[in-house]
Design a protein around this motif. Structure first.
Motif, PDB file in Angstrom:
ATOM      1  N   LEU A  54      22.616 -41.538 -30.528  1.00 17.79           N
ATOM      2  CA  LEU A  54      23.697 -41.358 -29.550  1.00 17.79           C
ATOM      3  C   LEU A  54      24.641 -40.245 -30.000  1.00 17.79           C
ATOM      4  CD1 LEU A  54      24.559 -45.057 -28.617  1.00 17.79           C
ATOM      5  CD2 LEU A  54      23.621 -43.312 -27.102  1.00 17.79           C
ATOM      6  N   VAL A  57      27.980 -38.657 -28.566  1.00 17.66           N
ATOM      7  CA  VAL A  57      28.883 -39.804 -28.434  1.00 17.66           C
ATOM      8  C   VAL A  57      29.453 -40.115 -29.814  1.00 17.66           C
ATOM      9  CG1 VAL A  57      29.049 -42.234 -27.805  1.00 17.66           C
ATOM     10  CG2 VAL A  57      27.524 -40.721 -26.548  1.00 17.66           C
ATOM     11  N   LEU A  90      27.484 -48.402 -25.359  1.00 11.56           N
ATOM     12  CA  LEU A  90      28.182 -47.454 -24.487  1.00 11.56           C
ATOM     13  C   LEU A  90      29.156 -48.180 -23.573  1.00 11.56           C
ATOM     14  CD1 LEU A  90      25.117 -45.205 -23.694  1.00 11.56           C
ATOM     15  CD2 LEU A  90      27.126 -44.551 -25.036  1.00 11.56           C
ATOM     16  N   VAL A 114      24.311 -42.504 -20.928  1.00 11.14           N
ATOM     17  CA  VAL A 114      25.621 -41.995 -21.352  1.00 11.14           C
ATOM     18  C   VAL A 114      26.372 -41.481 -20.124  1.00 11.14           C
ATOM     19  CG1 VAL A 114      26.796 -40.259 -22.752  1.00 11.14           C
ATOM     20  CG2 VAL A 114      24.802 -41.430 -23.668  1.00 11.14           C
TER      21      VAL A 114
END
Ligand code: TYD
Ligand code: MG
Length: 463
Positions: free
Chosen positions: A337, A343, A374, A451
């Motif tokens: 991620l 992220v 998330l 995402v």
């Protein structure tokens, strides 16, 4: 007479050395090496020759035989591959107090037309009788005995006119007088199991061996027996939860990774035929950080809630805590991620929990874990009517997983309306379509797609 040389045996892996060491060279465990006297076989020591006959007593003394020949526990039969096989040896491992004795007592008591022997080395006859009375099983025609000497047990089992199932509870309390070490040591456990398995094969009865899993090396864990038996079942669960999972990790007569789900009640273990409903029972919809994973356990689809909490860390080294999943796998997903979708997670504490006390081993849970992370990070919930599954690769791609139809079908059955799933693998496209039913499947090709759904301002790199 020359003094027999002592051997030093690792209680964790069973490796032998000629001198004591703090660390086992073979498995790397510390403080597991114990001195054991070498195996000496006195005259006539094999089989049950010369052993005293032990007295078996009925749970209540009466033989009431209802016309059935099943364990009466469908979940146990299924995990064993459809029932008990004559002459086979089944090892039931698990933490102390998880419910192994209860399960096997219920199993032998349910075997109506079969002759069963239950030999306990841990509890007194009265204790087992009390439990049987509490479970309303005292009328079952079980031959109960408290014994620990394997020579006596083998002799008695050999001489019983009929015998279909025998339970040894537990293998760590048994001792063979042919071996000089204490009960529970690797040599003892192996010798006892060997003798009992031999007699089971010879007489053609199904043998259950109970084994405690111990983290410390003082008692030999059941691991040293895994290769000797036909079937290895692990009884797992969290003491804080009342769910218990019986998992087949090895089975010469059926599929492995099959699970049976039970609930521990005040009337013993109760089967749970529909585990998904149970695992989702306490779920509150529309909470951020929660996501329903459509998993497969053995041959059965199971829906499980995955919960994540992401909080800013107040330590230099952020905390990562996982219950019911693999920590290394979580680290991999956070790295993907971060590196592939930008992220920022490296400065946050992350807690991940598989609700209900289940342990997930499938990589197919990757996408559900990513979705719950998330969701926790953004504060937006995953839609309550959606299930998620898919494996994540290191470049962030989402890969197809096995049994897609089965997962979708189960989700549909439980009233879910959406699924976030990987793209179908090319060969399966035609076949899988109708199974989705009225579920709308959103195909996810890359984690970046998820995402974007949470509106996280990630900078996508390297994709
Ligand atoms: P037990 O079968 O003795 O565990 P093991 O053989 O694996 O050591 O189970 C012990 C636990 O189960 C104990 O904590 C009490 C609980 N229990 C119930 O909750 N309900 C019951 O009806 C029974 C028999 C046990
Ligand atoms: Mg027990």
């Amino acid at each position: 007479m020359a003094k027999a040389k002592a051997v030093f045996v690792c209680q964790s892996c069973g490796a032998t050395t000629t001198r004591w060491q703090g660390k086992c060279d073979s498995c790397g465990e510390w403080n597991t090496i114990v001195e054991e006297a070498p195996r000496t076989l006195p005259k006539g020591a094999t089989g049950g020759k010369g052993g005293a006959k032990i007295n078996f007593v009925g749970l209540k003394g009466q033989m009431a035989a209802p016309p059935r020949r099943k364990t009466g526990i469908g979940e146990l039969d299924r995990v064993c591959g459809g029932g008990l096989v004559a002459g086979s040896a089944v090892l039931v491992g698990g933490d102390p107090g998880i419910g192994k004795s209860t399960l096997l007592l219920q199993a032998v008591a349910g075997l109506a037309n079969a002759a069963c022997a239950y030999i306990t080395g841990e509890e007194a006859v009265d204790q087992v009788r009390l439990r049987a009375a509490r479970l309303n099983l005292e009328n079952a025609p079980v031959h109960l005995a408290a014994a620990t000497n394997v020579r006596d047990i083998v002799a008695s089992l050999e001489n019983m006119p009929h015998l279909d199932v025998a339970v040894i509870d537990s293998i760590q309390t048994m001792y063979a007088d042919t071996v000089d070490s204490a009960p529970g040591t690797v040599t003892q456990v192996r010798t006892c199991a060997h003798e009992l398995i031999q007699v089971a094969k010879k007489r053609g009865f199904a043998l259950f061996l109970v084994g405690h899993v111990t983290k410390e090396g003082t008692l030999a864990g059941p691991r040293v027996l895994e290769h000797m038996v036909d079937t290895v079942l692990y009884f797992e669960g969290d003491r804080g939860h009342h769910f218990r999972i019986l998992r087949a990790v090895k089975n010469r007569f059926g599929p492995t990774d099959e699970i049976g789900v039970f609930e521990m009640t005040d009337m013993g273990l109760r089967e749970v035929p529909n585990p998904s409903a149970l695992f989702l029972a306490e779920r509150r919809g529309n909470v951020s950080g929660s996501c329903v994973f459509a998993g497969i356990e053995g041959t059965r689809p199971v829906l499980i809630e995955i919960q994540a909490l992401v909080a800013p860390s107040s330590f230099g080294q952020p905390r990562r805590a996982v219950v019911g999943w693999d920590m290394a796998r979580l680290n991999m997903i956070t790295a993907v991620l971060e590196a592939r979708c930008g992220v920022a997670l490296s400065g946050s504490d992350i807690y991940l929990n598989v609700a209900g006390g289940l342990r997930i081993q499938e990589p197919a849970a990757d996408l559900a874990v990513a979705a719950s992370l998330l969701s926790a990070l953004s504060g937006d919930p995953v839609p309550a009517e959606a299930v998620v599954f898919g494996e994540i690769g290191l470049s962030g791609e989402v890969r197809a997983v096995a049994q897609r139809d089965l997962r979708l079908k189960e989700a549909g059955k439980l009233g879910f309306k959406k699924a976030w799933a990987p793209k179908q693998s090319a060969g399966n496209e035609k076949r899988a379509k109708p199974a989705a039913g009225d579920l709308s499947v959103k195909e996810i090709g890359h984690v970046q797609d998820i995402v974007a759904m949470f509106g996280i301002d990630g900078v996508q790199r390297g994709h």
